[in-house]
Motif scaffolding. Structure first.
Motif, PDB file in Angstrom:
ATOM      1  N   LYS A 108     -11.143 -13.595  23.408  1.00  0.00           N
ATOM      2  CA  LYS A 108     -10.178 -13.018  22.129  1.00  0.00           C
ATOM      3  C   LYS A 108      -9.335 -12.069  22.823  1.00  0.00           C
ATOM      4  CE  LYS A 108     -11.678  -9.985  18.146  1.00  0.00           C
ATOM      5  NZ  LYS A 108     -12.835  -9.221  17.589  1.00  0.00           N
ATOM      6  N   GLU A 109      -9.559 -11.074  23.898  1.00  0.00           N
ATOM      7  CA  GLU A 109      -8.650 -10.162  24.020  1.00  0.00           C
ATOM      8  C   GLU A 109      -7.539 -10.833  24.709  1.00  0.00           C
ATOM      9  OE1 GLU A 109      -8.616  -6.799  23.497  1.00  0.00           O
ATOM     10  OE2 GLU A 109     -10.199  -7.342  22.415  1.00  0.00           O
ATOM     11  N   ALA A 110      -7.636 -11.911  25.440  1.00  0.00           N
ATOM     12  CA  ALA A 110      -6.597 -12.783  26.210  1.00  0.00           C
ATOM     13  C   ALA A 110      -5.639 -13.220  25.101  1.00  0.00           C
ATOM     14  CB  ALA A 110      -7.138 -13.558  27.191  1.00  0.00           C
ATOM     15  N   ARG A 111      -6.311 -13.742  24.099  1.00  0.00           N
ATOM     16  CA  ARG A 111      -5.369 -14.508  23.114  1.00  0.00           C
ATOM     17  C   ARG A 111      -5.005 -13.612  22.190  1.00  0.00           C
ATOM     18  NH1 ARG A 111      -8.237 -18.965  20.293  1.00  0.00           N
ATOM     19  NH2 ARG A 111      -6.379 -19.499  19.981  1.00  0.00           N
ATOM     20  N   GLY A 112      -4.813 -12.214  22.208  1.00  0.00           N
ATOM     21  CA  GLY A 112      -4.127 -11.330  21.285  1.00  0.00           C
ATOM     22  C   GLY A 112      -5.096 -11.216  20.043  1.00  0.00           C
ATOM     23  N   ALA A 125     -27.525 -16.139  29.976  1.00  0.00           N
ATOM     24  CA  ALA A 125     -26.815 -17.037  29.090  1.00  0.00           C
ATOM     25  C   ALA A 125     -26.117 -16.151  27.989  1.00  0.00           C
ATOM     26  CB  ALA A 125     -27.818 -18.038  28.412  1.00  0.00           C
ATOM     27  N   ALA A 126     -26.728 -15.344  26.969  1.00  0.00           N
ATOM     28  CA  ALA A 126     -26.349 -14.760  26.058  1.00  0.00           C
ATOM     29  C   ALA A 126     -25.283 -13.650  26.409  1.00  0.00           C
ATOM     30  CB  ALA A 126     -27.322 -14.091  25.215  1.00  0.00           C
ATOM     31  N   GLY A 127     -25.327 -12.915  27.469  1.00  0.00           N
ATOM     32  CA  GLY A 127     -24.515 -12.096  28.074  1.00  0.00           C
ATOM     33  C   GLY A 127     -22.958 -12.568  28.546  1.00  0.00           C
ATOM     34  N   LEU A 128     -23.302 -13.784  29.381  1.00  0.00           N
ATOM     35  CA  LEU A 128     -22.075 -14.582  29.722  1.00  0.00           C
ATOM     36  C   LEU A 128     -21.224 -15.165  28.529  1.00  0.00           C
ATOM     37  CD1 LEU A 128     -20.667 -15.731  32.338  1.00  0.00           C
ATOM     38  CD2 LEU A 128     -22.480 -17.598  32.073  1.00  0.00           C
ATOM     39  N   TYR A 129     -22.138 -15.748  27.914  1.00  0.00           N
ATOM     40  CA  TYR A 129     -21.271 -16.128  26.591  1.00  0.00           C
ATOM     41  C   TYR A 129     -20.526 -15.036  25.715  1.00  0.00           C
ATOM     42  CZ  TYR A 129     -20.368 -18.466  22.086  1.00  0.00           C
ATOM     43  OH  TYR A 129     -19.764 -18.805  20.828  1.00  0.00           O
ATOM     44  N   SER A 130     -21.186 -14.129  25.417  1.00  0.00           N
ATOM     45  CA  SER A 130     -20.583 -12.862  24.696  1.00  0.00           C
ATOM     46  C   SER A 130     -19.436 -12.343  25.585  1.00  0.00           C
ATOM     47  CB  SER A 130     -21.648 -11.928  24.581  1.00  0.00           C
ATOM     48  OG  SER A 130     -21.136 -10.712  24.026  1.00  0.00           O
ATOM     49  N   GLY A 131     -19.443 -12.223  26.649  1.00  0.00           N
ATOM     50  CA  GLY A 131     -18.501 -11.703  27.804  1.00  0.00           C
ATOM     51  C   GLY A 131     -17.319 -12.630  27.502  1.00  0.00           C
ATOM     52  N   ILE A 132     -17.391 -13.735  27.786  1.00  0.00           N
ATOM     53  CA  ILE A 132     -16.404 -14.971  27.797  1.00  0.00           C
ATOM     54  C   ILE A 132     -15.840 -14.989  26.511  1.00  0.00           C
ATOM     55  CG2 ILE A 132     -15.843 -17.267  28.128  1.00  0.00           C
ATOM     56  CD1 ILE A 132     -18.233 -17.568  30.186  1.00  0.00           C
ATOM     57  N   THR A 133     -16.480 -14.823  25.515  1.00  0.00           N
ATOM     58  CA  THR A 133     -16.002 -14.794  24.214  1.00  0.00           C
ATOM     59  C   THR A 133     -15.016 -13.738  23.912  1.00  0.00           C
ATOM     60  OG1 THR A 133     -17.810 -16.098  23.368  1.00  0.00           O
ATOM     61  CG2 THR A 133     -16.440 -15.223  21.554  1.00  0.00           C
ATOM     62  N   TYR A 134     -15.680 -12.455  24.171  1.00  0.00           N
ATOM     63  CA  TYR A 134     -14.788 -11.346  23.842  1.00  0.00           C
ATOM     64  C   TYR A 134     -13.520 -11.325  25.083  1.00  0.00           C
ATOM     65  CZ  TYR A 134     -13.542  -6.266  23.954  1.00  0.00           C
ATOM     66  OH  TYR A 134     -12.921  -5.175  23.945  1.00  0.00           O
ATOM     67  N   GLY A 135     -13.840 -11.747  26.150  1.00  0.00           N
ATOM     68  CA  GLY A 135     -12.578 -11.851  26.991  1.00  0.00           C
ATOM     69  C   GLY A 135     -11.608 -12.719  26.574  1.00  0.00           C
TER      70      GLY A 135
END
Length: 183
Positions: A126-130, A114-124
């Motif tokens: 952030k990167e996708a939104r510049g 759960a934590a890894g998925l949340y962290s990965g989605i949040t990072y992705g």
């Protein structure tokens, strides 16, 4: 005089260096791993930290039930219908220890995923939104993580349970984001 000079020497040599290092460590968001990419570092770091929390939570829950059972709680109070999350963990046999280890590992894995998925989605996000990191990233990551956890934690998950978990994940994530910006 020599005491004052030694104090100044300590401040310039060791004392200040330690405080500078501590402040630098706090400001850098140091990761436990260096896997070559910030996304992988973030996922692995979150996974390990949350898995540890999950293991502690599972073991402490079982320790509580063991102490509560050993304290001689009145069974007539509960009409003999005590419900434990892990009913197969009662007793002194090695089988109960084996079940404890198995269930602790399972819960650690769930918390870590759960934590890894949340962290990965949040990072992705952030990167996708510049590079923008705001409540929107947190809400989307919380909703997707909540939905994924609902699907993976039960064999028969209904559509309503998935939606409820997604909304709960989004709400908790948005609240955490809001509170972290306040404090």
């Amino acid at each position: 005089m020599s005491e004052e000079r030694s104090k100044r020497t300590m401040e310039t040599s060791g004392g200040k260096k330690i405080t500078v290092e501590i402040k630098r460590f706090e400001n850098e968001k140091a990761s436990l791993f260096d896997l070559g990419h910030p996304l992988l570092n973030s996922i692995a770091d979150s996974f390990v930290k949350a898995a540890g929390v999950g293991a502690l939570q599972a073991v402490s829950r079982e320790a509580y039930f063991t102490v509560a059972d050993g304290a001689g709680s009145d069974s007539s109070e509960n009409n003999g219908s005590k419900q434990h999350r892990f009913p197969n963990l009662r007793g002194e046999s090695s089988k109960s220890l084996e079940a404890l280890v198995k269930n602790t590992g399972k819960e650690s894995l769930q918390w870590g995923l759960a934590a890894g998925l949340y962290s990965g989605i949040t990072y992705g996000m952030k990167e996708a939104r510049g590079g923008a990191h705001d409540w929107r990233n947190s809400v989307v990551a919380g909703a997707l993580t909540g939905a994924a956890m609902a699907v993976t934690t039960s064999e028969r998950t209904s559509h309503d349970q998935v939606v409820q978990s997604a909304l709960t994940g989004a709400a908790i994530s948005a609240a955490a984001n809001l509170l972290s910006s306040i404090f």
